[in-house]
Every structure is written in C-alpha cells, then in structure tokens.
Motif scaffolding. Structure first.
Motif, mmCIF file in Angstrom:
data_model
loop_
_atom_site.group_PDB
_atom_site.id
_atom_site.type_symbol
_atom_site.label_atom_id
_atom_site.label_comp_id
_atom_site.label_asym_id
_atom_site.label_seq_id
_atom_site.Cartn_x
_atom_site.Cartn_y
_atom_site.Cartn_z
ATOM 1 N N LEU A 26 0.833 -1.199 0.000
ATOM 2 C CA LEU A 26 0.000 0.000 0.000
ATOM 3 C C LEU A 26 0.867 1.247 0.000
ATOM 4 C CD1 LEU A 26 -2.684 -0.885 2.712
ATOM 5 C CD2 LEU A 26 -3.002 -0.882 0.249
ATOM 6 N N SER A 27 0.355 2.288 -0.645
ATOM 7 C CA SER A 27 1.007 3.595 -0.583
ATOM 8 C C SER A 27 0.966 4.102 0.854
ATOM 9 C CB SER A 27 0.280 4.576 -1.508
ATOM 10 O OG SER A 27 0.654 5.912 -1.209
ATOM 11 N N GLY A 28 2.040 4.725 1.274
ATOM 12 C CA GLY A 28 2.089 5.268 2.624
ATOM 13 C C GLY A 28 0.968 6.255 2.902
ATOM 14 N N LYS A 29 0.509 6.946 1.863
ATOM 15 C CA LYS A 29 -0.572 7.921 2.040
ATOM 16 C C LYS A 29 -1.870 7.243 2.490
ATOM 17 C CE LYS A 29 1.180 11.188 -1.412
ATOM 18 N NZ LYS A 29 0.901 11.875 -2.710
ATOM 19 N N LEU A 30 -2.053 5.988 2.094
ATOM 20 C CA LEU A 30 -3.287 5.288 2.434
ATOM 21 C C LEU A 30 -3.315 4.809 3.883
ATOM 22 C CD1 LEU A 30 -3.854 3.136 -0.778
ATOM 23 C CD2 LEU A 30 -4.942 5.289 -0.168
ATOM 24 N N VAL A 31 -2.141 4.745 4.503
ATOM 25 C CA VAL A 31 -2.075 4.264 5.888
ATOM 26 C C VAL A 31 -1.454 5.298 6.824
ATOM 27 C CG1 VAL A 31 -2.087 1.807 5.356
ATOM 28 C CG2 VAL A 31 0.053 3.045 5.290
ATOM 29 N N ASN A 32 -1.224 6.509 6.288
ATOM 30 C CA ASN A 32 -0.744 7.632 7.089
ATOM 31 C C ASN A 32 0.651 7.406 7.672
ATOM 32 O OD1 ASN A 32 -1.217 10.262 8.029
ATOM 33 N ND2 ASN A 32 -1.822 9.530 10.059
ATOM 34 N N VAL A 33 1.533 6.841 6.860
ATOM 35 C CA VAL A 33 2.936 6.730 7.248
ATOM 36 C C VAL A 33 3.784 7.340 6.135
ATOM 37 C CG1 VAL A 33 2.572 4.673 8.670
ATOM 38 C CG2 VAL A 33 3.166 4.409 6.262
ATOM 39 N N SER A 34 5.049 7.577 6.437
ATOM 40 C CA SER A 34 5.895 8.346 5.519
ATOM 41 C C SER A 34 6.376 7.554 4.312
ATOM 42 C CB SER A 34 7.108 8.890 6.284
ATOM 43 O OG SER A 34 7.852 7.824 6.862
ATOM 44 N N GLN A 35 6.294 6.226 4.359
ATOM 45 C CA GLN A 35 6.786 5.424 3.241
ATOM 46 C C GLN A 35 5.772 4.340 2.886
ATOM 47 O OE1 GLN A 35 10.416 3.877 4.860
ATOM 48 N NE2 GLN A 35 9.409 2.438 6.216
ATOM 49 N N ASP A 36 5.933 3.770 1.692
ATOM 50 C CA ASP A 36 5.035 2.696 1.275
ATOM 51 C C ASP A 36 5.176 1.514 2.236
ATOM 52 O OD1 ASP A 36 4.350 4.315 -0.773
ATOM 53 O OD2 ASP A 36 5.398 3.191 -2.334
ATOM 54 N N VAL A 37 4.098 0.769 2.369
ATOM 55 C CA VAL A 37 4.035 -0.302 3.362
ATOM 56 C C VAL A 37 3.805 -1.632 2.667
ATOM 57 C CG1 VAL A 37 2.680 -1.254 5.275
ATOM 58 C CG2 VAL A 37 3.203 1.186 5.202
ATOM 59 N N SER A 38 4.489 -2.665 3.133
ATOM 60 C CA SER A 38 4.238 -4.026 2.652
ATOM 61 C C SER A 38 4.044 -4.939 3.866
ATOM 62 C CB SER A 38 5.397 -4.537 1.792
ATOM 63 O OG SER A 38 6.574 -4.637 2.556
ATOM 64 N N VAL A 39 3.057 -5.809 3.752
ATOM 65 C CA VAL A 39 2.757 -6.774 4.813
ATOM 66 C C VAL A 39 2.621 -8.149 4.161
ATOM 67 C CG1 VAL A 39 1.108 -7.500 6.584
ATOM 68 C CG2 VAL A 39 1.569 -5.067 6.240
ATOM 69 N N THR A 40 3.311 -9.127 4.714
ATOM 70 C CA THR A 40 3.229 -10.508 4.231
ATOM 71 C C THR A 40 2.827 -11.406 5.391
ATOM 72 O OG1 THR A 40 4.995 -10.100 2.626
ATOM 73 C CG2 THR A 40 4.468 -12.389 3.103
ATOM 74 N N CYS A 41 1.912 -12.342 5.144
ATOM 75 C CA CYS A 41 1.488 -13.244 6.211
ATOM 76 C C CYS A 41 0.904 -14.523 5.613
ATOM 77 C CB CYS A 41 0.441 -12.575 7.107
ATOM 78 S SG CYS A 41 -1.064 -12.102 6.236
ATOM 79 N N ILE A 42 0.745 -15.515 6.458
ATOM 80 C CA ILE A 42 0.041 -16.743 6.107
ATOM 81 C C ILE A 42 -1.328 -16.658 6.775
ATOM 82 C CG2 ILE A 42 0.018 -19.259 6.185
ATOM 83 C CD1 ILE A 42 2.264 -18.099 4.498
#
Length: 283
Positions: free
Chosen positions: A93-109
């Motif tokens: 996700l773009s950082g703007k969509l989650v209100n953080v300064s950088q793009d975010v990636s989350v990986t999980c099972i």
C-alpha cells in the motif's frame, strides 16, 4: 498454497492453483475467524490500525466492516479464499493510504474459517439491503469525521459500497422504503462528490452532484459543490447558475456568497488576460 498479491484497496493478483474442495467462499457480511501467522511488516504494526493484525487467532470478524486501509486490503484477499483455506497474502500500500511516511508491505500466512456465511444477495429482502447500506453509510461518516486524509479515502470506498447495496434494490421492490433509499443514496453521492472535490477530481464531482440534483434539484450542498467544481474547471456560467439556485434556497449563506466573489474575481482575471493578449496581438 495460493498467494494473493494485493495492491491498493481492491486490486489483487492470484498466484497458484487451488484444487476444488467444494468449500464456499465467504460472502460480504459473513462472520469469519482469521488466523494470521508469520506476519512480516515493513513498519511498526501499531501504525497500521489493523484489527486483523492485533486480534487473537480465529477471533470473529465480519467481512466488509474494515475501518483501516490495511484491513480493507486484507479483506480483498479473504473474499477470494475458500473455507478452511490457508494462503499467503502479500499487501503493498502507498504510505498515504495508511498515514505513514513510506510505502508499506505486509506478508502473512492466512487461515480462514467461515463461522456463519451471509445469505446470497437474491435471498435478501429490500430491508436487508437497506440495512447493510445504512451500516456502510454510517461507517463512512465516522471515518470522514476523523478528519484524516487516509480515513477519508477509505470512507470514499465505504460510501461506494453503500451505493452498491442500494442499487441492488429493484425499484418495484422498494415501494415501502423508496424515500429512505433515495435519501441514503443521495447522502452517499453527496459525500462521494465532496471526496472528489477535495482530491481535485472535478469532473467526477460534477457527475456525482448531478446524480443528486437529478433527484433533488433543491439540494444546496450538491449545488454548491458542483459550482465549486465547475469554477475550478473554468466553467463559470454553469457555476453561476448553480450558485443562484442555491442562494434562492439559502440566501444568508456566507459560503455561497464567498464562492460568488471567487467566481467574479476569476472571471475578471480571465477577462484582463484576454484584453492584454488582444492588445499585444494588434499593437
């Protein structure tokens, strides 16, 4: 094991094959239990305001009730999973969509279990559909009132979901709810118009407000928002007409009068520029 790569709110790529098990997929508003393992996040999890990442294994959730961008993206994958399936989910996700300064990636099972699937749409009554739409509308209002850009972006999608459910009520079936259905639908379109206006999508703002005004030509909010959008596109004549109509309904509105002055100033500036250009052309 399948992999679901989610980008944005509703863009997903499915990698890998899934053998047919006869198990159902969860429908919108289904109650499910989710277990997330091997979670890897590019930022502090607390910053993402995620009920799924902070919940215990197989804690009950209702699909469609996400109140954060990450949860909304995760649900995009969950809707495609089948009961008792285990899959890898990757969210970017773009950082703007989650209100953080950088793009975010989350990986999980993710392991999904359906506790109680919702009924198919064709089994829902008009009252059921209206209830779901009202739920989404109220969620969108709550998100918007937080005043945060990323929450307002999510609210746009929630308002759109509310409209989707309202549009699934056939006109010949909503006679008992006609006025309420139209009221909620127009409120959602007005809120969608506000989102587009604030994000400088002026053409889309005009489209959304026109939907409202085709039903309720006396809607002052829609008249004002369409006037502002038209002004920004330098379509001054329709903007002036909308403001005149709005002022007849609300003659003491300082907001409407202020927009009138904005249009007059912009028209004068445009006229002055044309005059200077013509003078240079013929001097």
């Amino acid at each position: 094991m399948r992999t679901f790569n989610v980008t944005g709110f509703r863009e997903v790529e499915v990698v890998g094959q899934h053998s047919h098990t006869g198990q159902p997929c969860p429908r919108e508003q289904a109650r499910v239990g989710i277990s997330l393992q091997e979670v890897c996040c590019s930022c502090e999890i607390q910053l993402l305001d995620s009920k799924y990442l902070s919940s215990k294994a197989f804690q009950s959730h209702v699909l469609g009730d996400a109140m954060s961008a990450l949860d909304h993206a995760l649900e995009t994958a969950f809707f495609l999973m089948t009961n008792d399936e285990i899959a890898r989910v990757v969210v970017c996700l773009s950082g703007k969509l989650v209100n953080v300064s950088q793009d975010v990636s989350v990986t999980c099972i993710a392991h999904l279990r359906i506790e109680e699937n919702s009924r198919p749409v064709y089994e829902l009554t008009p009252a059921d559909k209206l209830g779901i739409a009202m739920k989404y509308k109220n969620m969108g209002v709550s998100l918007y009132k937080e005043g945060l850009l990323h929450k307002q972006t999510l609210a746009f999608f929630v308002f759109s979901d509310a409209v989707k459910w309202l549009c699934m009520i056939p006109p010949d079936e909503d006679k008992d709810f006609l006025q309420e259905v139209m009221t909620v639908k127009m409120q959602c379109y007005n809120n969608i118009a506000l989102f587009h206006l604030q994000h400088h999508n002026y053409n889309l703002c005009v489209v959304a407000t026109t939907v409202v005004l085709n039903v309720d030509e006396r809607n002052v909010k829609a008249l004002y928002r369409r006037a502002v959008a038209s002004t920004e596109m330098q379509n001054y004549e329709p903007a002036v007409e909308d403001l005149k109509a709005a002022l007849l309904l609300d003659p003491n509105s300082k907001l409407l009068k202020r927009q009138q002055e904005v249009i007059k100033r912009k028209q004068k500036d445009l006229t002055d520029k044309y005059a200077v250009a013509m003078k240079k052309m013929f001097s």
